[in-house]
Design a protein around this motif. Sequence first.
Motif, PDB file in Angstrom:
ATOM      1  N   SER A   1       0.832  -1.203   0.000  1.00 53.55           N
ATOM      2  CA  SER A   1       0.000   0.000   0.000  1.00 53.55           C
ATOM      3  C   SER A   1       0.866   1.252   0.000  1.00 53.55           C
ATOM      4  N   ARG A   2       0.210   2.398  -0.191  1.00 54.76           N
ATOM      5  CA  ARG A   2       0.925   3.671  -0.098  1.00 54.76           C
ATOM      6  C   ARG A   2       1.509   3.815   1.313  1.00 54.76           C
ATOM      7  N   ARG A   3       0.748   3.382   2.305  1.00 50.63           N
ATOM      8  CA  ARG A   3       1.228   3.460   3.690  1.00 50.63           C
ATOM      9  C   ARG A   3       2.545   2.685   3.852  1.00 50.63           C
ATOM     10  N   GLU A   4       2.585   1.474   3.321  1.00 47.05           N
ATOM     11  CA  GLU A   4       3.803   0.659   3.465  1.00 47.05           C
ATOM     12  C   GLU A   4       4.987   1.300   2.739  1.00 47.05           C
ATOM     13  N   PHE A   5       4.701   1.848   1.544  1.00 44.82           N
ATOM     14  CA  PHE A   5       5.762   2.536   0.794  1.00 44.82           C
ATOM     15  C   PHE A   5       6.302   3.708   1.623  1.00 44.82           C
ATOM     16  N   CYS A   6       5.402   4.533   2.126  1.00 50.04           N
ATOM     17  CA  CYS A   6       5.818   5.720   2.886  1.00 50.04           C
ATOM     18  C   CYS A   6       6.584   5.324   4.142  1.00 50.04           C
ATOM     19  N   GLU A   7       6.102   4.301   4.830  1.00 52.23           N
ATOM     20  CA  GLU A   7       6.767   3.898   6.069  1.00 52.23           C
ATOM     21  C   GLU A   7       8.179   3.384   5.794  1.00 52.23           C
TER      22      GLU A   7
ATOM     23  N   ASN B   1      18.722  11.919   0.443  1.00 51.10           N
ATOM     24  CA  ASN B   1      18.959  11.923  -1.010  1.00 51.10           C
ATOM     25  C   ASN B   1      18.100  10.877  -1.702  1.00 51.10           C
ATOM     26  N   ALA B   2      18.149   9.671  -1.141  1.00 50.65           N
ATOM     27  CA  ALA B   2      17.477   8.538  -1.773  1.00 50.65           C
ATOM     28  C   ALA B   2      15.962   8.734  -1.780  1.00 50.65           C
ATOM     29  N   VAL B   3      15.433   9.128  -0.647  1.00 52.05           N
ATOM     30  CA  VAL B   3      13.976   9.248  -0.527  1.00 52.05           C
ATOM     31  C   VAL B   3      13.462  10.482  -1.269  1.00 52.05           C
ATOM     32  N   LYS B   4      14.215  11.565  -1.188  1.00 52.83           N
ATOM     33  CA  LYS B   4      13.825  12.793  -1.896  1.00 52.83           C
ATOM     34  C   LYS B   4      13.713  12.515  -3.399  1.00 52.83           C
ATOM     35  N   ALA B   5      14.699  11.803  -3.927  1.00 52.45           N
ATOM     36  CA  ALA B   5      14.686  11.483  -5.361  1.00 52.45           C
ATOM     37  C   ALA B   5      13.414  10.701  -5.701  1.00 52.45           C
ATOM     38  N   ALA B   6      13.017   9.801  -4.811  1.00 55.04           N
ATOM     39  CA  ALA B   6      11.812   9.013  -5.058  1.00 55.04           C
ATOM     40  C   ALA B   6      10.569   9.884  -4.963  1.00 55.04           C
ATOM     41  N   TRP B   7      10.479  10.682  -3.920  1.00 51.26           N
ATOM     42  CA  TRP B   7       9.281  11.497  -3.725  1.00 51.26           C
ATOM     43  C   TRP B   7       9.118  12.556  -4.807  1.00 51.26           C
ATOM     44  N   GLU B   8      10.213  13.106  -5.265  1.00 53.84           N
ATOM     45  CA  GLU B   8      10.116  14.128  -6.315  1.00 53.84           C
ATOM     46  C   GLU B   8       9.863  13.472  -7.669  1.00 53.84           C
ATOM     47  N   GLY B   9      10.454  12.296  -7.859  1.00 52.60           N
ATOM     48  CA  GLY B   9      10.321  11.616  -9.144  1.00 52.60           C
ATOM     49  C   GLY B   9       8.929  11.037  -9.355  1.00 52.60           C
ATOM     50  N   ILE B  10       8.310  10.556  -8.288  1.00 52.41           N
ATOM     51  CA  ILE B  10       6.959   9.990  -8.388  1.00 52.41           C
ATOM     52  C   ILE B  10       6.142  10.609  -7.272  1.00 52.41           C
ATOM     53  N   PRO B  11       5.489  11.739  -7.552  1.00 52.51           N
ATOM     54  CA  PRO B  11       4.839  12.448  -6.445  1.00 52.51           C
ATOM     55  C   PRO B  11       3.876  11.556  -5.646  1.00 52.51           C
ATOM     56  N   ILE B  12       4.384  11.034  -4.548  1.00 49.98           N
ATOM     57  CA  ILE B  12       3.537  10.283  -3.627  1.00 49.98           C
ATOM     58  C   ILE B  12       3.550  11.071  -2.327  1.00 49.98           C
ATOM     59  N   ASP B  13       2.370  11.473  -1.888  1.00 50.31           N
ATOM     60  CA  ASP B  13       2.275  12.288  -0.690  1.00 50.31           C
ATOM     61  C   ASP B  13       2.244  11.397   0.547  1.00 50.31           C
ATOM     62  N   CYS B  14       3.260  11.559   1.395  1.00 50.94           N
ATOM     63  CA  CYS B  14       3.332  10.728   2.602  1.00 50.94           C
ATOM     64  C   CYS B  14       2.979  11.542   3.848  1.00 50.94           C
TER      65      CYS B  14
END
Lengths: 201, 103
Positions: free
Chosen positions: A157-163, A178-191
């Motif tokens: 789920s989105r919850r599991e991804f965010c956690e 760095n790693a997480v920012k790249a993911a969040w900016e690359g695929i806008p998932i709001d956590c």
Amino acid sequence: MANADTRYPILVDTDTLIAVANSSLWTQLTKHVGLTTTNVCKQELKRHAENTRETAPEGSRPYRLHYGSRTALGALEDDETPLTQVTSVPRPHGADAGEESLRREVVQNPEAIDYVILMDAAGRRSIRRAVDDQDGDIRVVTPPFLFYILYDNELISRREFCEACGELLEREGWTGYNAVKAAWEGIPIDCSDILDNHLLP
Amino acid sequence: MSQESLDDTIKFRAGPLKEAATELDSVHLGGINISELAREGLTQMLQRSMTDDDKIAIYERYSAGDLSEDAARVLLGDEFDFLEEDIDAFREAATDDTSDYLV
């Protein structure tokens, strides 16, 4: 599921294996996603497991190195788990031997690789340069891409991804950011509704 | 962020630093560019002063539009470009068919 000759198109380094082996998604990953590393990275995992104590304080970096390495080694040695290794020739030595072994794989066997995943930002750039030098189309990405594969295929789920991203942020400091920012900016998932404020940038 | 702010001067009491710089300028063949050295030196010391938490805070301010790209680059150096490259790489990878990688 995976014998010694199986080679998956996602190549991962030592620190990526340790980070995901310590994550809440490890079981899901080793059930669903095929990964390959090198014999040199396996050697680094062994060294981490031997040089750090089982009794290190829980949550400390030595603790994570020890248990993450042990978990990843267990999966490497289990034929049922889709995690395999390839042999890097000639075998590199030194502090960056694991990263160098991935770079050599990219140069020597580009057709076998679609993704290279490393925890270290400078290492990603170095391998990206190696890919560019030979006009390859291998993508070099951060470890949360492995979580994203599970999310994208509705295995988590989105919850599991965010956690799982939150765990990386908390443990790895600027490297994890760095790693997480790249993911969040690359695929806008709001956590923002899932993670504590102190974890959200 | 405006041109005006880029022309700002930083002032501090130079004392023996000024004397040392002037002295080196007079003995070094061709002289030295004191302003350039000061800019380089300040950049290096600013980067060295940054903790991991500072780096995160600085990049977040840049992301939110509260800090210029030039200033973020001064503080983060190469790491600024690493992050931008990683974001682009992830964005491209996210367009791939990831089901190919399931076992």
